[in-house]
Design an enzyme around this catalytic site. Structure first.
Site, short mmCIF file in Angstrom:
data_model
loop_
_atom_site.label_atom_id
_atom_site.label_comp_id
_atom_site.label_asym_id
_atom_site.label_seq_id
_atom_site.Cartn_x
_atom_site.Cartn_y
_atom_site.Cartn_z
N LYS A 6 34.58 43.47 48.14
CA LYS A 6 34.59 42.33 47.38
C LYS A 6 35.60 41.28 48.63
CE LYS A 6 36.69 40.10 43.31
NZ LYS A 6 37.36 40.42 42.11
N TYR A 65 24.90 38.45 34.75
CA TYR A 65 24.99 37.36 33.68
C TYR A 65 23.34 37.37 32.47
CZ TYR A 65 29.11 36.90 35.50
OH TYR A 65 30.61 37.36 36.33
N LYS A 115 29.99 42.43 46.47
CA LYS A 115 30.06 41.80 45.38
C LYS A 115 30.68 40.40 46.46
CE LYS A 115 33.12 39.41 41.34
NZ LYS A 115 34.15 40.24 40.96
N LYS A 147 41.52 34.01 47.57
CA LYS A 147 42.07 35.35 47.69
C LYS A 147 41.82 35.73 48.95
CE LYS A 147 41.63 35.32 42.79
NZ LYS A 147 41.24 36.25 41.56
C1 PBG Z 1 38.71 38.86 39.28
C2 PBG Z 1 37.28 38.97 39.35
C3 PBG Z 1 36.76 37.70 39.30
C4 PBG Z 1 35.47 37.61 39.60
C5 PBG Z 1 35.27 39.55 38.58
N1 PBG Z 1 36.21 39.49 38.54
C6 PBG Z 1 37.05 36.63 40.36
C7 PBG Z 1 38.12 36.57 41.17
O1 PBG Z 1 37.46 37.87 42.01
O2 PBG Z 1 38.60 35.45 41.71
C8 PBG Z 1 34.52 37.19 39.57
C9 PBG Z 1 32.63 37.27 39.02
C10 PBG Z 1 31.89 35.96 38.96
O3 PBG Z 1 32.01 35.77 39.39
O4 PBG Z 1 31.01 36.22 38.45
N2 PBG Z 1 39.61 40.59 39.32
#
Ligand code: PBG
Length: 308
Positions: free
Chosen positions: A177, A297, A232, A201
């Site tokens: 991620k 989505y 992701k 983050k």
């Molecule tokens: C947070 C989380 C995020 C998403 C899914 N779970 C955002 C982040 O890490 O700030 C993002 C998903 C998306 O942008 O569709 N745990």
């Protein structure tokens, strides 16, 4: 006849937002996406199931007064997310429910972990994530999906689940991620963008410049007991999907995140291209790269198109 790759409804996982209010409310940042009431969620889950979508991934919109530095609402068995999971499993038991494990919906600063002296602290966060994962499994979640990116969380959550009798609850690890700006619209949808402010983050999510590191993350998650791996965002990281697919034998999933979805929808609204075709092309590109399932989505819309 000669297509190497085909997109089917069985490849789709539908991420959905649920809020405490009555009625469904459109998410401005994500055309076609709504925050569902519990009732609306159950209806949506039934439709998804009837279309053949195997699973939904649930994300709660938590009111500010329920957020605190300990993220205590994350392990409240009567929370919105637990009520939502139970309602879906009771009325549409055949659809898989994936529940996110991370603290960002529950902390006032919007970070995925516990913050001390301005920094997210890894090990203190693990204990809270474990409680959260067990709470979600007890509520009926079929799969728990740690999206927090703390080190060692898969092993800790596996142990916690096993101790409570949830040996059969699989872990879908958000393995690679990246610290991506493409999560902006999601943060609007769940209301964590303003909490996060200018913070990022990057101390726990991955550097977009790195690909070999994704393999290291995958090796860790596998050794800790993950059942499925995720990359992701999706289309910006096709090389990572492909790489993990080559070097790991666990299923690799991809998340077509909010920013990737929003770009297609907004450009289509402007008349720049045919939105459905571009969405299909984005999804098939992740499948071609090696993704065995895709969180999008657009899952319901695409399932309708595939059926038509
Ligand atoms: C947070 C989380 C995020 C998403 C899914 N779970 C955002 C982040 O890490 O700030 C993002 C998903 C998306 O942008 O569709 N745990």
């Amino acid at each position: 006849m000669v297509a190497e790759t085909r997109l089917s409804v069985h490849d789709l996982i539908w991420p959905v937002f649920v809020h405490e209010g009555a009625g469904n409310v459109a998410v401005d940042a994500l055309p076609g996406v709504e925050r569902f009431s519990i009732e609306g969620l159950v209806e949506a889950a039934r439709e998804a199931y009837d279309l053949g979508i195997p699973a939904i991934a649930l994300f709660p919109v938590v009111p500010a007064e329920k957020k605190n530095d300990d993220a205590s609402e994350a392990s409240n068995p009567h929370s919105l997310i637990c009520t939502a999971i139970a309602a879906v499993k009771e009325t549409v038991p055949g659809i898989g429910v994936i529940a996110d494990v991370a603290l960002d919906p529950y902390t006032p600063h919007g970070h995925d972990g516990i913050v001390e002296h301005g920094d997210v602290v890894n090990d203190a966060t693990l204990a809270v994530l474990c409680k959260q994962a067990v709470t979600l499994a007890k509520a009926g979640a079929d799969i728990v999906a740690p999206s927090d990116m703390m080190d060692g969380r898969v092993a800790a959550i596996r142990d916690a689940l096993d101790d409570e009798g949830f040996e059969n609850t699989p872990i879908l690890a958000y393995t690679a991620k990246y610290a991506s700006a493409l999560y902006g619209p999601f943060r609007d949808a769940v209301g964590s963008r303003t909490s996060l402010g200018k913070a990022d983050k990057r101390s726990y999510q991955m550097n977009p410049a790195n690909s070999r590191e994704a393999v290291a993350e995958a090796e860790l998650d596998i050794s800790e007991g993950a059942d499925m791996l995720m990359v992701k965002p999706g289309t910006y990281y096709l090389d990572i999907i492909s790489k993990l697919r080559d070097v790991c034998s666990l299923p690799v999933l991809a998340y077509h995140v909010s920013g990737e979805y929003a770009m297609v929808k907004l450009a289509a609204e402007k008349g720049l291209f045919d939105g459905d075709s571009v969405m299909m092309e984005a999804l098939i590109s992740m499948k071609r790269a090696g993704a065995q399932a895709i969180l999008t989505y657009a899952a319901r819309d695409v399932a309708r198109l595939l059926k038509a």
